[in-house]
Motif scaffolding. Structure first.
Motif, PDB file in Angstrom:
ATOM      1  N   ALA A   1       1.184  -1.265  -0.206  1.00  0.00           N
ATOM      2  CA  ALA A   1      -0.062  -0.152   0.456  1.00  0.00           C
ATOM      3  C   ALA A   1       0.978   1.392  -0.297  1.00  0.00           C
ATOM      4  CB  ALA A   1      -0.751   0.163   1.221  1.00  0.00           C
TER       5      ALA A   1
ATOM      6  N   ARG B   1       2.032   2.864  -2.915  1.00  0.00           N
ATOM      7  CA  ARG B   1       0.828   3.869  -4.488  1.00  0.00           C
ATOM      8  C   ARG B   1       0.958   5.268  -3.636  1.00  0.00           C
ATOM      9  NH1 ARG B   1      -2.393  -0.274  -2.506  1.00  0.00           N
ATOM     10  NH2 ARG B   1      -3.738   1.041  -0.840  1.00  0.00           N
TER      11      ARG B   1
ATOM     12  N   SER C   1      -6.610  -3.702   6.226  1.00  0.00           N
ATOM     13  CA  SER C   1      -7.594  -2.637   5.650  1.00  0.00           C
ATOM     14  C   SER C   1      -6.884  -2.336   4.535  1.00  0.00           C
ATOM     15  CB  SER C   1      -6.215  -0.791   6.284  1.00  0.00           C
ATOM     16  OG  SER C   1      -7.174   0.068   5.677  1.00  0.00           O
ATOM     17  N   SER C   2      -7.121  -1.783   3.316  1.00  0.00           N
ATOM     18  CA  SER C   2      -7.477  -1.463   1.995  1.00  0.00           C
ATOM     19  C   SER C   2      -6.279  -0.010   2.027  1.00  0.00           C
ATOM     20  CB  SER C   2      -8.619  -1.055   0.532  1.00  0.00           C
ATOM     21  OG  SER C   2      -8.421  -0.346   1.957  1.00  0.00           O
TER      22      SER C   2
ATOM     23  N   PRO D   1      -5.832   3.035   2.606  1.00  0.00           N
ATOM     24  CA  PRO D   1      -5.870   4.597   1.638  1.00  0.00           C
ATOM     25  C   PRO D   1      -5.395   6.007   1.272  1.00  0.00           C
ATOM     26  CG  PRO D   1      -7.755   4.272   2.985  1.00  0.00           C
ATOM     27  CD  PRO D   1      -7.166   3.759   3.419  1.00  0.00           C
TER      28      PRO D   1
ATOM     29  N   GLU E   1      -5.655   9.451  -0.702  1.00  0.00           N
ATOM     30  CA  GLU E   1      -6.576   9.641   0.258  1.00  0.00           C
ATOM     31  C   GLU E   1      -6.026  10.196   1.357  1.00  0.00           C
ATOM     32  OE1 GLU E   1      -7.425   6.304  -2.925  1.00  0.00           O
ATOM     33  OE2 GLU E   1      -6.193   6.573  -0.770  1.00  0.00           O
TER      34      GLU E   1
ATOM     35  N   ALA F   1     -13.514   6.240   6.677  1.00  0.00           N
ATOM     36  CA  ALA F   1     -13.562   5.548   5.644  1.00  0.00           C
ATOM     37  C   ALA F   1     -14.562   4.839   5.636  1.00  0.00           C
ATOM     38  CB  ALA F   1     -11.997   4.033   5.619  1.00  0.00           C
TER      39      ALA F   1
ATOM     40  N   ARG G   1     -17.080   2.098  -0.356  1.00  0.00           N
ATOM     41  CA  ARG G   1     -16.404   2.815  -1.401  1.00  0.00           C
ATOM     42  C   ARG G   1     -14.283   2.104  -1.192  1.00  0.00           C
ATOM     43  NH1 ARG G   1     -13.914   8.427  -0.415  1.00  0.00           N
ATOM     44  NH2 ARG G   1     -15.264   7.711   1.033  1.00  0.00           N
ATOM     45  N   VAL G   2     -14.081   1.890   0.258  1.00  0.00           N
ATOM     46  CA  VAL G   2     -12.753   1.725   0.233  1.00  0.00           C
ATOM     47  C   VAL G   2     -12.378   0.483   0.883  1.00  0.00           C
ATOM     48  CG1 VAL G   2     -11.559   4.385   0.072  1.00  0.00           C
ATOM     49  CG2 VAL G   2     -11.994   3.237   1.832  1.00  0.00           C
TER      50      VAL G   2
ATOM     51  N   SER H   1     -12.056  -0.714   3.485  1.00  0.00           N
ATOM     52  CA  SER H   1     -10.571  -0.071   4.775  1.00  0.00           C
ATOM     53  C   SER H   1     -10.960  -0.968   5.681  1.00  0.00           C
ATOM     54  CB  SER H   1     -10.946   1.638   5.045  1.00  0.00           C
ATOM     55  OG  SER H   1      -9.633   2.124   5.713  1.00  0.00           O
TER      56      SER H   1
ATOM     57  N   GLN I   1     -10.009  -8.097  -1.451  1.00  0.00           N
ATOM     58  CA  GLN I   1      -9.116  -6.823  -2.416  1.00  0.00           C
ATOM     59  C   GLN I   1      -8.508  -7.273  -3.415  1.00  0.00           C
ATOM     60  OE1 GLN I   1      -7.642  -4.306   0.919  1.00  0.00           O
ATOM     61  NE2 GLN I   1      -5.934  -3.626  -0.646  1.00  0.00           N
TER      62      GLN I   1
ATOM     63  N   THR J   1      -7.087  -5.071  -6.682  1.00  0.00           N
ATOM     64  CA  THR J   1      -5.371  -4.197  -7.512  1.00  0.00           C
ATOM     65  C   THR J   1      -4.655  -5.661  -7.421  1.00  0.00           C
ATOM     66  OG1 THR J   1      -5.447  -5.823  -4.744  1.00  0.00           O
ATOM     67  CG2 THR J   1      -5.660  -3.245  -5.144  1.00  0.00           C
TER      68      THR J   1
END
Length: 393
Positions: free
Chosen positions: A49, A52, A124-125, A127, A130, A227, A231-232, A234, A255, A259
């Motif tokens: 993660a 990114r 978690s994703s 983010p 963001e 979060a 949507r994410v 998370s 996920q 990804t």
């Protein structure tokens, strides 16, 4: 190369051997951060993660495991992602803020404008881009990721209250006895370098300088970024206990659809095994075409799955053999273990129960036609009779 004012350094807290006691018997063989979730070491997910994050200069892993336990992985992941990853060993546990402060000279070596701090045992994703953009909009010293949970489960985490208009953090309490808020701290932060001045001020006020965890009231102005799970995808859970591993492995597998779809297996039961839902199969694993695998299954290196076997919501570790017509459900099967023909290793799948899943340690031999239900079995045991809701030492 980006200017120094744009650089970001990421720090991942990995803990140490005294912090993995609730992860036994699995942590007897491997440091908790290297235990595989969805076929990848636990720490691999936050590291991926971090990749990114724009203008990422360095990733530091901070903990008090022996350096040799991380040397091979750190070298491998640095080459794979082409990002400098370095392990920094603490002399003793200092907590999140204390660990960060102890290595401030290393962290500031790249003159970062922002520091991303994550706990390794967060699922978690992540983010992070963001969050970084939100932090820049809000300003202030720090931003943390939060999530809304049920009132019944909130007291398992740090609860916080944020201003609904500005998102500024107003109050924070760690695992309160009475309900405060359904917003919880996810253990994912973004700071400016001013965080070191704030930590130093707090440390000067404390007689015990060795252990200091983040307390939000010391870090105002602080922003709470909520979060949206839909949507994410998370934050879901902390990896504080091994029973959450199955849940988090399943989340990471789902996920992968977005990804890393190439990591997910497929099969229709003709030339290869029937695959249902999200499944990871290591390239060296051997699966009989009549086996049925999934959903939420991870098969590690050199696993061997026999004819007619059925696997649901489980983690199968290296060198495991599951023989013909065996069934594994809601379970983790340890390295070099064997599940005999027509045997069942199963749990109820209740992650909140003390024995809601079944865990087999390394080199456990379950003989033919034996049923193991909601049990934990330590390494090097042979089971020739069925057991239910037992811890076998």
């Amino acid at each position: 190369m980006a200017g120094s004012e744009q650089r970001v350094v990421a720090v991942i807290m990995v803990g140490g051997p005294t912090k993995g006691t609730r992860f036994r018997p699995l942590s007897l063989n491997v440091p908790k951060p290297l235990f595989p979730l969805a076929g990848q070491p636990m720490v691999h997910h936050p590291i991926s993660a971090c990749r990114r994050i724009p203008n990422l200069a360095q990733i530091y892993l901070i903990g008090f495991y022996e350096e040799r336990e991380f040397a091979l992985y750190v070298s491998s992941i640095s080459n794979e992602l082409r990002i400098p990853v370095r392990y920094l060993r603490e002399d003793k546990p200092h907590g999140s803020a204390g660990g960060l402060y102890s290595f401030r000279d290393y962290i500031m070596d790249d003159s970062p404008s922002h520091i991303v701090l994550l706990n390794c045992d967060v699922c978690s994703s992540f983010p992070l881009p963001e969050m970084l953009e939100a932090h820049k909009r809000y300003g202030g010293m720090g931003t943390l990721l939060v999530n809304k949970v049920s009132a019944e489960s909130a007291n398992q985490f740090g609860e916080l209250v944020a201003d609904p208009e500005t998102n500024e953090l107003l109050h924070y309490t760690e695992k309160p006895e009475t309900f405060v808020s359904d917003l919880i701290n996810c253990g994912v932060y973004i700071f400016t370098p001013n965080i070191f001045n704030a930590i130093e001020d707090v440390l000067k006020q404390k007689k015990d300088r060795g252990h200091f965890l983040f307390r939000a009231q010391n870090l105002i102005p602080f922003n709470a970024i909520s979060a949206n799970i839909r949507r994410v995808s998370s934050f879901e859970a902390l990896q504080s206990a091994m029973k959450m591993s199955l849940r988090c492995s399943g989340l990471y597998l789902s996920q992968f659809r977005h990804t890393s779809p190439h990591l997910l297996a497929s099969g229709d039961g003709k030339k290869s095994a029937t695959i249902i839902g999200d499944v990871y199969i290591h390239p060296s694993a051997k699966v009989h075409p009549t086996a049925k695998i999934g959903p939420n299954v991870s098969l590690s290196a050199n696993a061997r799955i026999g004819a007619g076997a059925r696997l649901i919501n489980c983690i199968i570790l290296d060198d495991v053999e599951i023989m013909d017509n065996a069934v594994v459900i809601h379970s983790i099967v340890g390295w070099k273990s064997t599940i005999g023909k027509w045997s069942r290793v199963q749990g109820e799948g209740d992650h909140n129960a003390k024995l809601g899943i079944t865990i087999l340690g390394e080199a456990v031999d379950v003989e033919d036609e034996v049923v193991v239900t909601n049990s934990i079995v330590l390494p090097n045991k042979t089971l020739n009779v069925s057991v239910q809701e037992e811890i076998i030492l």
